[in-house]
Design a protein around this motif. Sequence first.
Motif, mmCIF file in Angstrom:
data_model
loop_
_atom_site.group_PDB
_atom_site.id
_atom_site.type_symbol
_atom_site.label_atom_id
_atom_site.label_comp_id
_atom_site.label_asym_id
_atom_site.label_seq_id
_atom_site.Cartn_x
_atom_site.Cartn_y
_atom_site.Cartn_z
ATOM 1 N N THR A 2 0.832 -1.197 0.000
ATOM 2 C CA THR A 2 0.000 0.000 0.000
ATOM 3 C C THR A 2 0.868 1.249 0.000
ATOM 4 O OG1 THR A 2 -0.231 -0.101 2.406
ATOM 5 C CG2 THR A 2 -1.964 -1.141 1.094
ATOM 6 N N ILE A 3 0.491 2.181 -0.880
ATOM 7 C CA ILE A 3 1.221 3.436 -1.023
ATOM 8 C C ILE A 3 0.224 4.573 -0.908
ATOM 9 C CG2 ILE A 3 2.633 4.856 -2.559
ATOM 10 C CD1 ILE A 3 3.495 2.186 -3.934
ATOM 11 N N GLY A 4 0.496 5.523 -0.037
ATOM 12 C CA GLY A 4 -0.345 6.691 0.119
ATOM 13 C C GLY A 4 0.329 7.921 -0.444
ATOM 14 N N PHE A 5 -0.438 8.725 -1.157
ATOM 15 C CA PHE A 5 -0.015 10.057 -1.591
ATOM 16 C C PHE A 5 -0.904 11.032 -0.846
ATOM 17 C CE2 PHE A 5 2.155 9.987 -6.020
ATOM 18 C CZ PHE A 5 2.915 8.879 -5.691
ATOM 19 N N THR A 6 -0.321 11.855 0.032
ATOM 20 C CA THR A 6 -1.105 12.740 0.891
ATOM 21 C C THR A 6 -0.535 14.154 0.883
ATOM 22 O OG1 THR A 6 0.222 12.403 2.889
ATOM 23 C CG2 THR A 6 -1.504 10.771 2.458
ATOM 24 N N GLY A 7 -1.122 14.973 1.738
ATOM 25 C CA GLY A 7 -0.579 16.285 2.023
ATOM 26 C C GLY A 7 0.372 16.208 3.202
ATOM 27 N N GLU A 8 0.699 17.361 3.735
ATOM 28 C CA GLU A 8 1.752 17.495 4.745
ATOM 29 C C GLU A 8 1.558 16.639 5.991
ATOM 30 O OE1 GLU A 8 4.495 21.150 6.038
ATOM 31 O OE2 GLU A 8 2.342 21.541 6.145
ATOM 32 N N SER A 9 0.354 16.575 6.520
ATOM 33 C CA SER A 9 0.149 15.834 7.771
ATOM 34 C C SER A 9 0.186 14.330 7.554
ATOM 35 C CB SER A 9 -1.184 16.225 8.410
ATOM 36 O OG SER A 9 -2.262 15.568 7.749
ATOM 37 N N GLY A 10 -0.164 13.879 6.373
ATOM 38 C CA GLY A 10 -0.228 12.445 6.103
ATOM 39 C C GLY A 10 -1.529 11.817 6.567
ATOM 40 N N GLY A 11 -2.218 12.501 7.475
ATOM 41 C CA GLY A 11 -3.479 11.975 7.981
ATOM 42 C C GLY A 11 -3.337 10.554 8.497
ATOM 43 N N LEU A 12 -4.411 9.809 8.424
ATOM 44 C CA LEU A 12 -4.410 8.416 8.869
ATOM 45 C C LEU A 12 -3.567 7.526 7.957
ATOM 46 C CD1 LEU A 12 -8.214 8.117 9.741
ATOM 47 C CD2 LEU A 12 -6.306 8.309 11.357
ATOM 48 N N LEU A 13 -3.463 7.905 6.685
ATOM 49 C CA LEU A 13 -2.715 7.062 5.745
ATOM 50 C C LEU A 13 -1.253 6.905 6.127
ATOM 51 C CD1 LEU A 13 -3.966 7.833 2.107
ATOM 52 C CD2 LEU A 13 -4.316 5.783 3.489
ATOM 53 N N LYS A 14 -0.678 7.929 6.727
ATOM 54 C CA LYS A 14 0.754 7.846 7.053
ATOM 55 C C LYS A 14 1.043 6.697 8.007
ATOM 56 C CE LYS A 14 1.190 11.047 10.958
ATOM 57 N NZ LYS A 14 -0.210 11.111 11.316
ATOM 58 N N ASP A 15 0.039 6.317 8.810
ATOM 59 C CA ASP A 15 0.235 5.258 9.797
ATOM 60 C C ASP A 15 -0.177 3.884 9.295
ATOM 61 O OD1 ASP A 15 1.187 7.075 11.761
ATOM 62 O OD2 ASP A 15 -0.882 7.640 12.233
ATOM 63 N N ILE A 16 -0.942 3.818 8.211
ATOM 64 C CA ILE A 16 -1.416 2.500 7.768
ATOM 65 C C ILE A 16 -0.851 2.069 6.410
ATOM 66 C CG2 ILE A 16 -3.526 2.592 9.141
ATOM 67 C CD1 ILE A 16 -5.030 3.230 6.508
ATOM 68 N N ALA A 17 -0.380 3.001 5.603
ATOM 69 C CA ALA A 17 0.195 2.634 4.305
ATOM 70 C C ALA A 17 1.630 2.143 4.513
ATOM 71 C CB ALA A 17 0.180 3.832 3.362
ATOM 72 N N ASP A 18 2.049 1.220 3.669
ATOM 73 C CA ASP A 18 3.430 0.745 3.750
ATOM 74 C C ASP A 18 4.420 1.867 3.446
ATOM 75 O OD1 ASP A 18 2.919 -2.075 4.309
ATOM 76 O OD2 ASP A 18 2.116 -2.162 2.276
ATOM 77 N N ILE A 19 4.059 2.704 2.482
ATOM 78 C CA ILE A 19 4.878 3.861 2.110
ATOM 79 C C ILE A 19 3.936 5.054 1.982
ATOM 80 C CG2 ILE A 19 6.491 4.844 0.436
ATOM 81 C CD1 ILE A 19 6.881 1.954 -0.646
ATOM 82 N N CYS A 20 4.345 6.190 2.497
ATOM 83 C CA CYS A 20 3.507 7.383 2.384
ATOM 84 C C CYS A 20 4.347 8.554 1.898
ATOM 85 C CB CYS A 20 2.858 7.726 3.724
ATOM 86 S SG CYS A 20 1.655 9.075 3.606
ATOM 87 N N LEU A 21 3.923 9.112 0.767
ATOM 88 C CA LEU A 21 4.544 10.326 0.248
ATOM 89 C C LEU A 21 3.723 11.509 0.730
ATOM 90 C CD1 LEU A 21 6.569 11.787 -1.663
ATOM 91 C CD2 LEU A 21 4.777 11.634 -3.404
ATOM 92 N N LYS A 22 4.311 12.328 1.577
ATOM 93 C CA LYS A 22 3.617 13.494 2.128
ATOM 94 C C LYS A 22 4.133 14.752 1.429
ATOM 95 C CE LYS A 22 4.910 12.413 6.271
ATOM 96 N NZ LYS A 22 5.160 12.454 7.717
ATOM 97 N N ILE A 23 3.246 15.396 0.699
ATOM 98 C CA ILE A 23 3.605 16.642 0.028
ATOM 99 C C ILE A 23 3.634 17.755 1.078
ATOM 100 C CG2 ILE A 23 2.917 18.316 -1.738
ATOM 101 C CD1 ILE A 23 3.809 15.492 -2.797
ATOM 102 N N PRO A 24 4.684 18.572 1.121
ATOM 103 C CA PRO A 24 4.819 19.587 2.167
ATOM 104 C C PRO A 24 3.917 20.804 1.936
ATOM 105 C CG PRO A 24 6.704 19.665 0.709
ATOM 106 C CD PRO A 24 5.875 18.501 0.263
ATOM 107 N N SER A 25 2.608 20.569 2.037
ATOM 108 C CA SER A 25 1.632 21.641 1.878
ATOM 109 C C SER A 25 0.301 21.194 2.467
ATOM 110 C CB SER A 25 1.441 21.960 0.392
ATOM 111 O OG SER A 25 0.436 22.941 0.219
ATOM 112 N N ASN A 26 -0.513 22.174 2.848
ATOM 113 C CA ASN A 26 -1.890 21.924 3.274
ATOM 114 C C ASN A 26 -2.888 22.477 2.269
ATOM 115 O OD1 ASN A 26 -1.324 20.666 5.834
ATOM 116 N ND2 ASN A 26 -0.591 22.670 6.495
ATOM 117 N N ASN A 27 -2.413 22.949 1.141
ATOM 118 C CA ASN A 27 -3.226 23.565 0.105
ATOM 119 C C ASN A 27 -3.580 22.493 -0.939
ATOM 120 O OD1 ASN A 27 -3.973 24.957 -2.313
ATOM 121 N ND2 ASN A 27 -2.927 26.789 -1.589
ATOM 122 N N THR A 28 -4.862 22.110 -0.994
ATOM 123 C CA THR A 28 -5.285 20.979 -1.836
ATOM 124 C C THR A 28 -4.826 21.094 -3.292
ATOM 125 O OG1 THR A 28 -7.121 20.444 -0.378
ATOM 126 C CG2 THR A 28 -7.295 19.680 -2.652
#
Length: 189
Positions: A138-164
């Motif tokens: 599992t791979i997550g593509f998220t914003g800066e916080s990562g949300g819940l995905l950062k803790d459950i995805a095998d890899i999480c790419l967090k973009i350094p922004s909160n602007n959708t």
Amino acid sequence: MDDIGIQLQESIDTKKALLSTDLNVIRNIADVIIKTFKNNHRIYLIGNGGSAADAQHIAGELVGRFKINRRPLPAVALTTDSSVMTSIANDFGYDTCFTRQVEALITQGDILLAFSTSGNSKGIVNAVKIARTLGAITIGFTGESGGLLKDIADICLKIPSNNTPRIQECHITVGHILCSIVEKELFRQ
């Protein structure tokens, strides 16, 4: 600077901030995708709204071509079958429209790539949880916080922004980078 210039500068600044993050995450994602394709597995992509469009866009680049004329790669956006999605949403609730598809299609060794700018979309989070139980990567593509995905995805790419919009612009940029790396590695031209 007018609104056009401001928005262009925000986009540039977000990409510069991404360039200053750990780029090894992107390389790791590319390596996992390459290995998955070499092992004859598939990549499935999900997202809501603009992120659904991103999922479809990247699937199209992999199945069609990015820059190299080559054999198609097995990539499926689970956002495209309106009959499946609406029947599941109607019968089971929208939060299960991806989980039902994941249960039906994903096998061990496949990838589920989940786009969610907040990282908290209930339907996306549910699908990632199910995919993990099935042995998918599992791979997550998220914003800066990562949300819940950062803790459950095998890899999480967090973009350094909160602007959708800026997050989504970086998601598609990284998606294109991944397509380029995958093509070069698998088809060496």
